[in-house]
Design a protein around this motif. Structure first.
Motif, PDB file in Angstrom:
ATOM      1  N   ALA A 379      72.097  68.461 -73.087  1.00  0.00           N
ATOM      2  CA  ALA A 379      71.512  67.722 -73.985  1.00  0.00           C
ATOM      3  C   ALA A 379      70.896  66.399 -74.032  1.00  0.00           C
ATOM      4  CB  ALA A 379      73.081  66.999 -75.068  1.00  0.00           C
ATOM      5  N   ILE A 380      69.758  65.983 -74.835  1.00  0.00           N
ATOM      6  CA  ILE A 380      69.096  65.048 -74.758  1.00  0.00           C
ATOM      7  C   ILE A 380      69.301  64.211 -76.244  1.00  0.00           C
ATOM      8  CG2 ILE A 380      67.316  65.657 -73.183  1.00  0.00           C
ATOM      9  CD1 ILE A 380      65.549  66.086 -75.334  1.00  0.00           C
ATOM     10  N   ASP A 381      69.142  62.952 -76.038  1.00  0.00           N
ATOM     11  CA  ASP A 381      68.854  62.192 -77.281  1.00  0.00           C
ATOM     12  C   ASP A 381      67.627  61.063 -77.025  1.00  0.00           C
ATOM     13  OD1 ASP A 381      70.869  62.869 -78.862  1.00  0.00           O
ATOM     14  OD2 ASP A 381      72.284  61.077 -78.697  1.00  0.00           O
ATOM     15  N   LEU A 382      66.486  61.156 -77.813  1.00  0.00           N
ATOM     16  CA  LEU A 382      65.439  60.250 -77.436  1.00  0.00           C
ATOM     17  C   LEU A 382      65.851  58.959 -78.319  1.00  0.00           C
ATOM     18  CD1 LEU A 382      62.493  59.498 -76.361  1.00  0.00           C
ATOM     19  CD2 LEU A 382      61.946  60.303 -78.587  1.00  0.00           C
ATOM     20  N   LEU A 383      65.495  57.807 -77.383  1.00  0.00           N
ATOM     21  CA  LEU A 383      66.020  56.685 -78.278  1.00  0.00           C
ATOM     22  C   LEU A 383      64.796  55.896 -78.405  1.00  0.00           C
ATOM     23  CD1 LEU A 383      69.050  55.440 -76.392  1.00  0.00           C
ATOM     24  CD2 LEU A 383      68.858  56.982 -78.500  1.00  0.00           C
ATOM     25  N   VAL A 384      64.367  55.040 -79.362  1.00  0.00           N
ATOM     26  CA  VAL A 384      62.951  54.386 -79.442  1.00  0.00           C
ATOM     27  C   VAL A 384      63.550  52.857 -79.932  1.00  0.00           C
ATOM     28  CG1 VAL A 384      61.508  56.254 -80.006  1.00  0.00           C
ATOM     29  CG2 VAL A 384      62.531  55.151 -81.527  1.00  0.00           C
ATOM     30  N   PRO A 385      62.919  51.747 -79.530  1.00  0.00           N
ATOM     31  CA  PRO A 385      63.230  50.616 -79.989  1.00  0.00           C
ATOM     32  C   PRO A 385      62.972  50.535 -81.562  1.00  0.00           C
ATOM     33  CG  PRO A 385      61.743  50.432 -78.271  1.00  0.00           C
ATOM     34  CD  PRO A 385      61.553  51.932 -78.469  1.00  0.00           C
ATOM     35  N   ASN A 386      63.891  49.574 -82.134  1.00  0.00           N
ATOM     36  CA  ASN A 386      63.993  49.482 -83.388  1.00  0.00           C
ATOM     37  C   ASN A 386      64.755  50.396 -84.339  1.00  0.00           C
ATOM     38  OD1 ASN A 386      62.377  47.062 -82.755  1.00  0.00           O
ATOM     39  ND2 ASN A 386      60.497  47.997 -83.560  1.00  0.00           N
ATOM     40  N   ILE A 387      64.684  51.522 -83.825  1.00  0.00           N
ATOM     41  CA  ILE A 387      65.218  52.610 -84.611  1.00  0.00           C
ATOM     42  C   ILE A 387      66.532  53.343 -83.946  1.00  0.00           C
ATOM     43  CG2 ILE A 387      64.484  55.087 -85.744  1.00  0.00           C
ATOM     44  CD1 ILE A 387      62.701  53.113 -86.438  1.00  0.00           C
ATOM     45  N   GLY A 388      66.568  53.441 -83.037  1.00  0.00           N
ATOM     46  CA  GLY A 388      67.769  54.068 -81.992  1.00  0.00           C
ATOM     47  C   GLY A 388      67.281  55.424 -81.930  1.00  0.00           C
ATOM     48  N   GLU A 389      68.443  56.405 -82.298  1.00  0.00           N
ATOM     49  CA  GLU A 389      67.895  57.909 -81.883  1.00  0.00           C
ATOM     50  C   GLU A 389      66.966  58.397 -83.090  1.00  0.00           C
ATOM     51  OE1 GLU A 389      71.457  60.464 -82.447  1.00  0.00           O
ATOM     52  OE2 GLU A 389      70.219  62.187 -82.697  1.00  0.00           O
ATOM     53  N   LEU A 390      66.026  58.825 -82.466  1.00  0.00           N
ATOM     54  CA  LEU A 390      64.727  59.310 -83.138  1.00  0.00           C
ATOM     55  C   LEU A 390      65.003  61.106 -82.885  1.00  0.00           C
ATOM     56  CD1 LEU A 390      62.050  59.290 -84.501  1.00  0.00           C
ATOM     57  CD2 LEU A 390      60.862  59.077 -82.334  1.00  0.00           C
ATOM     58  N   ILE A 391      65.145  61.470 -81.700  1.00  0.00           N
ATOM     59  CA  ILE A 391      65.465  62.904 -81.635  1.00  0.00           C
ATOM     60  C   ILE A 391      66.723  63.213 -80.816  1.00  0.00           C
ATOM     61  CG2 ILE A 391      64.418  64.782 -79.957  1.00  0.00           C
ATOM     62  CD1 ILE A 391      61.684  63.807 -80.622  1.00  0.00           C
ATOM     63  N   GLY A 392      67.353  64.374 -81.272  1.00  0.00           N
ATOM     64  CA  GLY A 392      68.359  65.007 -80.323  1.00  0.00           C
ATOM     65  C   GLY A 392      68.168  66.312 -80.121  1.00  0.00           C
ATOM     66  N   GLY A 393      68.344  66.835 -78.965  1.00  0.00           N
ATOM     67  CA  GLY A 393      68.114  68.206 -78.650  1.00  0.00           C
ATOM     68  C   GLY A 393      69.059  68.583 -77.572  1.00  0.00           C
ATOM     69  N   SER A 394      68.669  69.664 -77.175  1.00  0.00           N
ATOM     70  CA  SER A 394      69.551  70.635 -76.166  1.00  0.00           C
ATOM     71  C   SER A 394      68.927  71.855 -75.939  1.00  0.00           C
ATOM     72  CB  SER A 394      70.962  70.553 -76.546  1.00  0.00           C
ATOM     73  OG  SER A 394      71.044  71.755 -77.639  1.00  0.00           O
ATOM     74  N   GLN A 395      69.190  72.304 -74.420  1.00  0.00           N
ATOM     75  CA  GLN A 395      69.207  73.633 -74.161  1.00  0.00           C
ATOM     76  C   GLN A 395      70.227  74.343 -74.882  1.00  0.00           C
ATOM     77  OE1 GLN A 395      68.141  74.362 -69.701  1.00  0.00           O
ATOM     78  NE2 GLN A 395      68.621  76.441 -70.111  1.00  0.00           N
ATOM     79  N   ARG A 396      70.131  75.285 -75.168  1.00  0.00           N
ATOM     80  CA  ARG A 396      71.145  76.176 -75.857  1.00  0.00           C
ATOM     81  C   ARG A 396      72.079  77.041 -75.007  1.00  0.00           C
ATOM     82  NH1 ARG A 396      69.506  72.549 -79.635  1.00  0.00           N
ATOM     83  NH2 ARG A 396      67.892  73.054 -80.880  1.00  0.00           N
ATOM     84  N   GLU A 397      73.198  77.296 -75.263  1.00  0.00           N
ATOM     85  CA  GLU A 397      74.160  78.189 -74.212  1.00  0.00           C
ATOM     86  C   GLU A 397      73.742  79.630 -74.758  1.00  0.00           C
ATOM     87  OE1 GLU A 397      75.459  79.385 -71.883  1.00  0.00           O
ATOM     88  OE2 GLU A 397      76.692  77.161 -71.827  1.00  0.00           O
ATOM     89  N   GLU A 398      72.974  80.286 -73.618  1.00  0.00           N
ATOM     90  CA  GLU A 398      72.443  81.730 -73.898  1.00  0.00           C
ATOM     91  C   GLU A 398      73.499  82.516 -73.432  1.00  0.00           C
ATOM     92  OE1 GLU A 398      71.649  79.860 -71.471  1.00  0.00           O
ATOM     93  OE2 GLU A 398      70.934  81.245 -69.659  1.00  0.00           O
ATOM     94  N   ARG A 399      74.641  82.119 -72.618  1.00  0.00           N
ATOM     95  CA  ARG A 399      75.530  83.099 -72.017  1.00  0.00           C
ATOM     96  C   ARG A 399      76.492  83.422 -73.021  1.00  0.00           C
ATOM     97  NH1 ARG A 399      75.850  78.775 -67.142  1.00  0.00           N
ATOM     98  NH2 ARG A 399      75.997  77.588 -69.028  1.00  0.00           N
ATOM     99  N   LEU A 400      76.757  84.525 -73.439  1.00  0.00           N
ATOM    100  CA  LEU A 400      77.755  84.725 -74.398  1.00  0.00           C
ATOM    101  C   LEU A 400      79.234  84.353 -74.086  1.00  0.00           C
ATOM    102  CD1 LEU A 400      78.228  86.321 -77.258  1.00  0.00           C
ATOM    103  CD2 LEU A 400      78.574  88.480 -75.930  1.00  0.00           C
ATOM    104  N   SER A 401      79.435  84.797 -72.758  1.00  0.00           N
ATOM    105  CA  SER A 401      80.994  84.411 -72.447  1.00  0.00           C
ATOM    106  C   SER A 401      81.302  82.916 -72.661  1.00  0.00           C
ATOM    107  CB  SER A 401      81.215  84.936 -70.707  1.00  0.00           C
ATOM    108  OG  SER A 401      80.133  84.199 -70.233  1.00  0.00           O
ATOM    109  N   MET A 402      80.180  81.899 -72.241  1.00  0.00           N
ATOM    110  CA  MET A 402      80.355  80.599 -72.355  1.00  0.00           C
ATOM    111  C   MET A 402      80.453  80.255 -73.519  1.00  0.00           C
ATOM    112  SD  MET A 402      80.401  79.937 -69.122  1.00  0.00           S
ATOM    113  CE  MET A 402      79.660  78.977 -67.961  1.00  0.00           C
ATOM    114  N   LEU A 403      79.531  80.832 -74.473  1.00  0.00           N
ATOM    115  CA  LEU A 403      79.566  80.504 -75.776  1.00  0.00           C
ATOM    116  C   LEU A 403      80.801  80.818 -76.426  1.00  0.00           C
ATOM    117  CD1 LEU A 403      77.751  79.333 -78.163  1.00  0.00           C
ATOM    118  CD2 LEU A 403      77.257  81.854 -78.536  1.00  0.00           C
TER     119      LEU A 403
END
Lengths: 466, 466
Positions: A379-403
């Protein structure tokens, strides 16, 4: 009506000493003792207004023109000439000024010439677009949206609309608004006393979306690169300068992409937006520099020259622990970073946008891909000055058993996610995506700190006015 | 991953006889007796797939490649070569084929190779984007949106978001969805037994918008040319191929513009879209011509060459009366034109888009400008073949006294429209605008007749699936 937008004049496309018609609203009127008036007209098409010289030879000069006040609407026809003054490049020597609309009782006109507080302007949200500040925000917001579309299209992303009304809660958390047509005076009930949503419009309990991600994943797993851009809703009772109950979110999803690819893409995308603003919106940005945020140009340029910082969640924790600062919420491995932590990292420590990655899985949603350490997720969060979190993202779990394992851990029912699971049963692919709060981005690039001033008609607790 | 979208190959930008990597899903596999297979890969980036030649010298040829079925996901690396076959320009001589995801039980894969009915595909809306048809719709919908943005921007229009949650009913009619966070099991009541909406999230009864028009007029009366594009809602129980409970609407509003200006603008805008489609989307359009609507290209071209018809409501009535056709709903002066009437006019009589203008005021909303005859209003509807109404618009009543008269006639409270009335009190200007159902436009240009197939996840009565 053959009027031209004032912006066309400043593109230097119109032949000087030719006749021209402009329409707009009076910004100011100043009378000379020599029998003429200077009137500035604004139509919103660009930051600049145009100065009009109204001579007392005009038939309505004494009867009307001398009574014009700020906000009156006019059609001006005249000769476009190069101005001899220092303040402006062009002016119009009027041959006709037709008044379209007066201002009823100018003394109580809500958007009078005096300076109004930004808080007061929220109470007259239907008129505040007539101010310089809100005009600037409109044009910058518009430009940023076009720049995002352009960048995404150039990179082979297709726009796909995702549904607003949903019976799914993507995050497995987050307060939602219910959408219903049931008669609130006479709620139909089941035998056990619960509400009979089968009688509701959609035949089951339905809500406003908190994210289009799960939906858009289905399109990424078919057409590779897609994005959705639309209103998103949170029914949280949070009265801060960074939260709206209704906001716009860009959600991007890409097949055959891992977390690092996605981080690079985010950095390129934002830098493209910053560069495009500096290239195309300088009159608006200069106004913001002068009246709102002196650092705005330096900040955008600095973001362009420097690489965004990328650190692991673990490193972020160590920086915070080593800072010797006493935070209100204490720092430990596994803590859900609070706003004070994020702002320290991005504003005091790095002073440049920071991408934090690989969070403990307990802090993040079920769909994020489990890392090989089995403890953190991609997972990632992009933080920018004055705002804090601007973007949240992730690689998605593509493996059925793990999901399935994660769904089980979190007590979520597999059946509720049958179609999401199908994506992993049929030709599954590694894929990643992110969501960006559009108003937060605009707040960041304009320096306008309260998000209520970024969106025309903000919706917050106890406020659905206008 | 350094893969390239397949669309890049067909731009002829990639050097032939160089190494290339593509990612995608299997469309077909055909084995030659000479120890190799032809595999076609599709990634959605354009209409075309790419043919891959997999030789039995590949290490996983017998173990994996011979077992690939439609829908499996792969990464292919190989040499891009000019194809000797007639079917395709390029192919890839694979040096490596990595399988990312298999299809669980290929015999029951919902999107198997056989032809599926469009109705069946709605039941697997999470997978239907993998079909040619839905891929074509995605790309065309995406292109039309970009073309609309481009056209509007070129004409100095700014995008402005209008609120989704509202306490206002723009049309003074039309069923709405309620938005609430009240506990449906325990509705708070006032002393008189009515629902106590003061306890609800927004402190009053709130709904999903049916139109952003009133909101956007406030911005047109400040910045001249604006548009909004977003989801719009109708809680009507209508189960037709042309209605959705949630659809996207483009609403354009322009100051200093009358009804004729707006009609011209609409015609230019649509012609720009048609032209742009014919220029940029031919592979997708050819598929539609072959499988959905044989007339699609002729229709778009005809619309480009001919002027849209403009007639008064009165003339429309006369044409209908003179047609000698027995309509289900009888025709008389003052009738609200039904679908059968509209379709006769546009499909049988004119066979080209028709703008009907100047409707009896009784048929239209309070905000439309009263014509000098005091009986009709400056309203237009644009009808197109196969769809019926695509656009509705009007010049807005900019005269406060006339507006107040209409509110009174219709029993609407002046106080509820205080801010809308303010626009007429302070520098009022003539202005006009229109709303266009986006999915109807896509239905028109694709020939895909049911609007449920135009939007990825349709919302209709008893249906908020996925």
């Amino acid at each position: 009506m053959n009027a031209v937008p004032i912006s066309e004049i400043y593109k230097d496309d119109i032949i000087v000493n030719s006749s021209i018609t402009v329409c707009g609203w009076i910004r100011s009127r100043r009378n000379s003792k020599s029998g003429f008036s200077f009137i500035t007209i604004y139509d919103g098409s660009c930051f600049y207004s145009i100065q009009v010289i109204a001579n007392n030879s005009l038939s309505n000069y004494y009867k009307e023109i001398l009574h014009l006040t700020i906000g009156c609407s006019v059609i001006v026809t005249g000769m476009l000439i190069l101005s001899l003054g220092n303040q402006q490049k062009y002016e119009i020597q009027a041959t006709e000024i037709k008044i379209l609309g007066w201002v009823e009782n100018p003394d109580t006109y809500p958007i009078s010439a005096k300076k109004h507080s930004i808080e007061y302007l929220r109470d007259v949200a239907h008129l505040r677009a007539r101010t310089n500040l809100i005009g600037v925000i409109v044009r910058i917001r518009n430009h940023v949206l076009q720049a995002l579309h352009y960048f995404l299209q150039k990179n082979n992303y297709y726009w796909v609309p995702t549904p607003i009304i949903t019976s799914l809660n993507t995050e497995g958390a987050g307060a939602m608004f219910r959408v219903s047509t049931l008669d609130m005076q006479n709620i139909p009930k089941n035998q056990d006393g619960s509400v009979d949503f089968k009688k509701d419009f959609f035949g089951k309990e339905s809500f406003l979306t908190v994210s289009g991600q799960l939906n858009i994943e289905t399109y990424a797993c078919a057409l590779s690169r897609v994005y959705t851009f639309g209103p998103t809703f949170r029914a949280e009772n949070s009265n801060t300068s960074r939260h709206l109950s209704e906001f716009w979110m860009l959600e991007v999803e890409s097949a055959f992409t891992n977390l690092d690819d996605m981080s690079d893409f985010i950095e390129h995308m934002l830098k493209y937006v910053f560069k495009s603003l500096l290239k195309n919106c300088m009159p608006d940005i200069n106004f913001l520099k002068n009246y709102i945020d002196n650092d705005i140009i330096i900040r955008l340029k600095k973001n362009l020259c420097m690489e965004f910082v990328r650190i692991d969640y673990l490193d972020a924790i160590n920086i915070l622990l080593n800072s010797k600062i006493k935070f209100e919420k204490s720092v430990f491995l596994g803590v859900d970073l609070a706003s004070e932590h994020e702002r320290f990292l991005v504003e005091k420590h790095f002073k440049i946008p920071v991408i934090i990655k690989n969070y403990p899985k307990e802090l993040k949603a079920f769909y994020m891909r489990l890392n090989d350490d089995k403890k953190t997720v991609a997972a990632i969060d992009l933080l920018v000055p004055n705002i804090g979190e601007l973007i949240g993202g992730s690689q998605r779990e593509e493996r059925l058993s793990m999901l399935d394992e994660r769904l089980l851990e979190l007590g979520l029912k597999k059946e509720d996610y049958w179609w999401y699971r199908d994506l992993r049963r049929y030709g599954t692919v590694p894929h990643s995506g992110f969501g960006m709060g559009f108003e937060r981005l605009i707040s960041y690039v304009t320096g306008v700190s309260n998000i209520r001033d970024i969106i025309p008609f903000p919706r917050t607790v106890k406020n659905s006015h206008f």
